[in-house]
Design a protein around this motif. Structure first.
Motif, short mmCIF file in Angstrom:
data_model
loop_
_atom_site.label_atom_id
_atom_site.label_comp_id
_atom_site.label_asym_id
_atom_site.label_seq_id
_atom_site.Cartn_x
_atom_site.Cartn_y
_atom_site.Cartn_z
N UNK A 1 0.29 -0.87 0.31
CA UNK A 1 -0.16 0.57 -0.57
C UNK A 1 0.71 1.34 0.25
N UNK A 2 1.74 1.11 1.00
CA UNK A 2 2.84 2.50 0.87
C UNK A 2 3.39 2.56 -0.39
N UNK A 3 4.56 1.76 -0.83
CA UNK A 3 5.35 1.46 -2.17
C UNK A 3 4.18 1.89 -3.09
N UNK A 4 3.25 2.00 -2.99
CA UNK A 4 2.08 2.02 -4.78
C UNK A 4 1.34 3.48 -4.40
N UNK A 5 1.59 4.15 -2.90
CA UNK A 5 0.82 5.45 -3.05
C UNK A 5 1.36 6.08 -3.49
N UNK A 6 3.64 6.29 -3.20
CA UNK A 6 4.09 6.48 -3.61
C UNK A 6 4.93 6.84 -4.83
N UNK A 7 4.80 5.88 -5.79
CA UNK A 7 5.20 5.72 -7.00
C UNK A 7 5.19 5.92 -8.61
N UNK A 8 6.39 6.29 -8.72
CA UNK A 8 5.61 7.48 -10.27
C UNK A 8 5.93 6.11 -11.25
N UNK A 9 7.37 5.83 -11.15
CA UNK A 9 7.87 5.39 -12.50
C UNK A 9 7.43 4.41 -13.17
N UNK A 10 6.61 3.17 -12.44
CA UNK A 10 6.08 2.16 -12.59
C UNK A 10 4.93 2.93 -13.54
N UNK A 11 3.99 3.73 -12.78
CA UNK A 11 2.46 3.69 -13.11
C UNK A 11 3.19 5.04 -14.68
#
Length: 600
Positions: free
Chosen positions: A529-539
């Motif tokens: 959850x935390x990793x996904x909330x701050x992710x930019x490069x992946x999405x």
């Protein structure tokens, strides 16, 4: 034949076998097949390239991309070789900054009588908890110049000195920012070894009248060398795949790296170039982590912890103790706290570069929108796009955490139950495989794989389902590691006793296994959850106007030069990420600096 059929039935009666078979098929398709797909795309003419590749048709085989990438003189130099060389320089120098800063801090915390150890240890890991690009934005807030940034930063306003281009943008700030971001990572690895090291090793050297410098060079550094090598390799791999920091700090002066170049080509007219770059980054990432496993595997017998007393004789800083403590606290406040203040301040500034009280306004937070400001864009708290992005981010993070966490528990259960079998080993490697791939390269793979319909698999490009699927597979390694560790800690006798009593597998899982190890399993949900909330490069390559999330909105606002909105969104993301990190610590007792710090 009947015996084989009965043996198959008996095999399938065990839930762990069914789980492993399903995971092998599903994850094999979602990890191995995409890799094959991206390799094929490097040899395929794409619809946007038909004009560039004369006489070709979309879908045809071609070596055009490979020739242009590696053997086309100036074109190859601009498209690949320069960004690749820049990437290597940034990765190497960032490793040096991270290791020197993180290692020095680890030594001070574990080997000296410095004051406020708990506070220093907690605050030092703060830059690692936050997304890396927050420090990049903070750097721009402070050090941008009026020549390129359009408006001076805080440093120029306060001192009257205009920063040089090399200091504000490009190689130098990227290295510093990424080094600061990964320094806590070095601190965690090196500090853990220093804290657990047998003090007798250093004491023996002291009895032989060795100087402190000699002890450091001959005893301490050789002992932490495995941690130094692991830190170097893992930070090198992470910085190579970084996108946001080079995009924020390199783009203004056209300082390109592989990830920014890949983003440009995949979103432009030459996606074939981007797929080759993605493939190269995957190969490098896999190679680096294989080297890391080989190095750590060779050092298994390197004993640093014994059963003897390990009371560490701390270095007495004497009169330097208080000044050094104050200096470290000041540095950490500048690195971890001041950036947050800068985001808040910049979000209230009407005219960038003017920090007088008369220039402060709440327009960018609660304004209805003005024609002279950002094309009448409403303030953050009135902006439907922001609320849509926030809801998409929260929804995406919840879905990813539920999927990755649940699959991680099942994978951990099955792999632990069948540990040592070929099937369990294969599934274990497949679940870890997404970790080896750089985030943007992984996003590029899913962009390639789901851009068109393949058999009964629909085209998912532009859909929320693609984001959720990509995020779930990418963060599965976190959840599966948590699940495996939790199951290996649990005695098999507990489940066997319930099985003898005739209790079904579902009840055994929900009434016995999960409640006992709920803290470990919970972290398998919260970390994705935390990793996904701050992710930019992946999405960044996968979002569409209807599926935009907060991080991609921030990137878009920053590209448009709407810095006040970007800083406000950044502040919101940090508050959410840090809050959930605190929740993780409260609910699971996990703390990434635990075991390194000491009493104040």
């Amino acid at each position: 034949m009947k015996q084989k059929f009965n043996a198959l039935l008996k095999y399938l009666r065990k839930p762990q076998n069914i789980i492993l078979l399903i995971l092998l098929i599903v994850l094999g398709y979602l990890t191995i097949v995409p890799l094959i797909t991206i390799i094929a795309d490097t040899f395929t003419v794409h619809s946007s390239e038909v004009r560039a590749i004369k006489g070709s048709k979309a879908g045809e085989f071609t070596l055009y991309h490979w020739k242009k990438m590696f053997a086309s003189g100036q074109t190859s130099m601009k498209v690949f070789y320069e960004p690749f060389w820049n990437t290597l320089k940034i990765a190497f120098l960032s490793c040096m900054v991270a290791i020197i800063l993180g290692g020095s801090f680890a030594w001070i915390i574990t080997r000296t009588n410095i004051k406020a150890k708990s506070f220093l240890s907690t605050v030092f890991v703060f830059p690692y908890i936050m997304p890396a690009w927050t420090l990049a934005m903070a750097w721009l807030n402070f050090f941008r110049n009026s020549r390129i940034g359009g408006a001076p930063g805080l440093f120029q306003v306060l001192t009257g000195i205009e920063t040089a281009d090399w200091f504000a943008y490009g190689l130098f700030p990227i290295v510093i920012v990424q080094g600061l971001h990964y320094a806590p990572f070095a601190y965690i690895l090196i500090g853990g070894i220093l804290r657990n090291m047998d003090a007798n090793l250093e004491e023996a050297a002291s009895l032989l009248h060795a100087s402190r410098f000699t002890i450091m060079r001959k005893v301490t550094i050789p002992i932490v060398r495995p941690a130094l090598l692991s830190t170097f390799l893992l930070v090198f791999s992470s910085t190579m795949s970084a996108f946001a920091v080079p995009a924020f700090l390199g783009t203004p002066v056209r300082y390109n790296v592989l990830t920014t170049q890949m983003y440009r080509t995949l979103n432009g007219m030459n996606p074939g170039y981007g797929y080759i770059m993605a493939l190269i980054m995957i190969v490098i990432g896999v190679g680096i982590l294989m080297v890391n496993q080989w190095i750590t595997g060779r050092r298994k017998a390197y004993t640093t912890v014994t059963g003897k007393s390990s009371n560490i004789a701390l270095v007495n800083l004497k009169k330097a103790r208080t000044p050094l403590t104050v200096l470290l606290i000041f540095i950490l406040i500048v690195i971890a706290i001041v950036p947050l203040i800068s985001f808040a301040v910049e979000s209230f500034i009407m005219a960038p570069g003017d920090y007088s009280f008369s220039n402060f306004t709440a327009e960018f937070w609660i304004g209805e929108g003005r024609a002279d400001i950002a094309n009448s864009e409403p303030g953050i708290l009135r902006n439907k796009s922001i609320y849509t992005g926030l809801m998409n981010s929260l929804k995406l993070s919840v879905v990813v955490s539920l999927v990755a966490g649940t699959v991680g528990i099942l994978a951990g259960y099955a792999i632990a139950k069948k540990r040592g079998s070929h099937l369990a080993t294969i599934v274990n490697n497949i679940t870890f495989f997404p970790y080896l791939m750089p985030a943007m390269a992984f996003g590029a793979i899913y962009l390639s794989m789901f851009a068109v319909r393949r058999g009964f698999i629909p085209a998912l490009y532009g859909s929320f389902a693609l984001l959720a699927l990509c995020g779930s597979v990418k963060y599965l390694p976190f959840a599966s590691r948590s699940g495996i560790n939790a199951m290996l800690q649990l005695s098999g006798e507990i489940e066997e006793a319930a099985e003898i009593q005739g209790i079904s597998w579902f009840k055994r899982m929900t009434r016995i296994i999960i409640p006992i190890q709920k803290s470990s399993f919970l972290s398998g949900y919260l970390l994705p959850f935390i990793s996904c909330m701050r992710e930019l490069s992946l999405f960044i390559l996968l979002v569409s106007p209807s599926t935009r999330i907060l991080t991609t909105l921030l990137f878009q606002y920053n590209e448009k030069g709407w810095n006040q909105y970007a800083n406000a969104i950044n502040l919101i993301i940090i508050v959410i990420v840090v809050s959930f990190n605190l929740i993780v610590n409260k609910l699971t007792g996990a703390s990434i600096d635990k075991g390194i710090g000491g009493n104040s």
